[in-house]
Design a protein around this motif. Structure first.
Motif, short mmCIF file in Angstrom:
data_model
loop_
_atom_site.label_atom_id
_atom_site.label_comp_id
_atom_site.label_asym_id
_atom_site.label_seq_id
_atom_site.Cartn_x
_atom_site.Cartn_y
_atom_site.Cartn_z
N ARG A 1 0.82 -1.29 -0.08
CA ARG A 1 0.27 0.24 0.04
C ARG A 1 0.58 1.05 0.61
N GLN A 2 2.19 1.29 0.63
CA GLN A 2 3.10 2.42 0.72
C GLN A 2 3.67 2.40 -0.13
N VAL A 3 4.08 1.11 -0.96
CA VAL A 3 4.70 1.73 -2.37
C VAL A 3 3.88 2.52 -3.37
N LEU A 4 2.51 1.76 -3.94
CA LEU A 4 1.59 2.54 -4.35
C LEU A 4 1.36 4.22 -4.25
N ARG A 5 1.33 3.93 -2.57
CA ARG A 5 0.77 5.77 -2.41
C ARG A 5 2.06 6.68 -2.23
N ASP A 6 3.77 5.97 -2.56
CA ASP A 6 4.27 7.05 -3.04
C ASP A 6 5.01 7.04 -4.49
N LEU A 7 4.38 5.71 -5.04
CA LEU A 7 4.82 5.99 -6.86
C LEU A 7 3.10 7.21 -6.91
N SER A 8 2.36 7.44 -6.58
CA SER A 8 1.20 8.28 -6.58
C SER A 8 1.94 8.99 -6.45
#
Length: 302
Positions: free
Chosen positions: A69-76
């Protein structure tokens, strides 16, 4: 490990199965299943128990949820930062807020935010308990949170919001004395000991207004006289108007109840609460940073 694999993984987690996840992601189920199997091979273990009806996370899968979840948020966030530099607009802002803070001040803050950034979509989550606000921000489920000052903020960054006064609302025919029209008093008032002795309509334990009422009753040396407990906050004013009991609401919600016929009383001494905007340490997405800037600017206004 690819972004697409993590997106598919989180889709299965959120939708409870491969079929519904594939439908939500607008992808063929074999393609989604192949991506998940490739991820499992790379990680060296199964992420899901494949069940006749849906799927369930393995212990390895549970361990992956937070980091994914954090990786996807960081990418966003990275994508949004680049888009901002390029002069683009859009994206989404996820906010979790206690209900009373969502009504005031969040609604007004989002009005200003929308006028400044009309192409940014906003998703507001309403948790049952105040501690869930901190948990959802810590886990990365939401980037920002609005929470009462009494809640421990852990290691989150925060900005203090302006004070809110809490008001008592009573049925129109409640026996509590009406304001003396011969004085300069503009509103009815009630002492905290009088409030502690009233029949009460309350929200569940762990909510901000319930905590305040329990503190009031503890200070008066009595137990709350709860006649109705409800998580449905839209019921509170109708229950009060129906004569069930008194309740405690922030100013904007109490004013709405007063317009519908309830009596609105200030307490002596005044009951004040203060909230915080909270976020994880580190850089914010452009949308979240713009919202925080609005919160800071709101407090600096005269």
């Amino acid at each position: 490990m690819e972004r697409r694999q993590l997106e598919y993984f989180m889709a299965v987690v959120e939708h409870g199965g491969f079929t519904t996840a594939a439908r939500a992601m607008h992808v063929a189920q074999p393609s989604l299943s192949h991506a998940i199997r490739a991820l499992e091979r790379e990680l060296g273990g199964s992420l899901f128990h494949r069940l006749p009806q849906g799927s369930a996370l393995t212990s390895a899968g549970e361990a992956l949820v937070g980091p994914a979840r954090q990786v996807l948020r960081d990418l966003s966030t990275a994508r949004s930062l680049v888009r901002e530099v390029l002069g683009l607009s859009g994206g989404r802002l996820d906010i979790v807020s206690q209900t009373t803070l969502a009504v005031d001040p969040l609604a007004l803050m989002l009005g200003r935010f929308h006028r400044a950034h009309p192409k940014v979509g906003v998703h507001v989550v309403d948790p049952e308990h105040s501690r869930d606000v901190v948990r959802m921000v810590e886990s990365g489920e939401c980037e920002l949170g609005l929470v009462d000052e009494a809640v421990a903020l852990s290691d989150l960054s925060s900005h203090e919001l302006p004070e809110q006064e809490m008001y008592v609302i009573l049925p129109p025919d409640h026996p509590h004395p009406q304001t003396d029209t011969d004085t300069d008093t503009d509103t009815d008032t009630v002492t905290l000991s009088e409030l502690a002795g009233m029949d009460l309509v309350v929200t569940p334990r762990g909510t901000a207004t319930r905590d305040i009422l329990e503190d009031v009753c503890a200070g008066a040396g009595t137990m709350p006289r709860i006649v109705v407990e409800t998580a449905h906050r839209a019921m509170i004013a109708p229950l009060v108007l129906a004569g069930v009991g008194a309740s405690l609401l922030p100013a904007s919600m109490a004013s709405d109840a007063a317009l519908r016929g309830a009596r609105m009383l200030s307490t002596r001494p005044r009951l004040l609460r203060r909230g915080h905007v909270v976020w994880r340490s580190g850089p914010l997405s452009p949308a979240a940073q713009a919202f925080v800037d609005i919160a800071v600017g709101q407090q600096s206004r005269p």
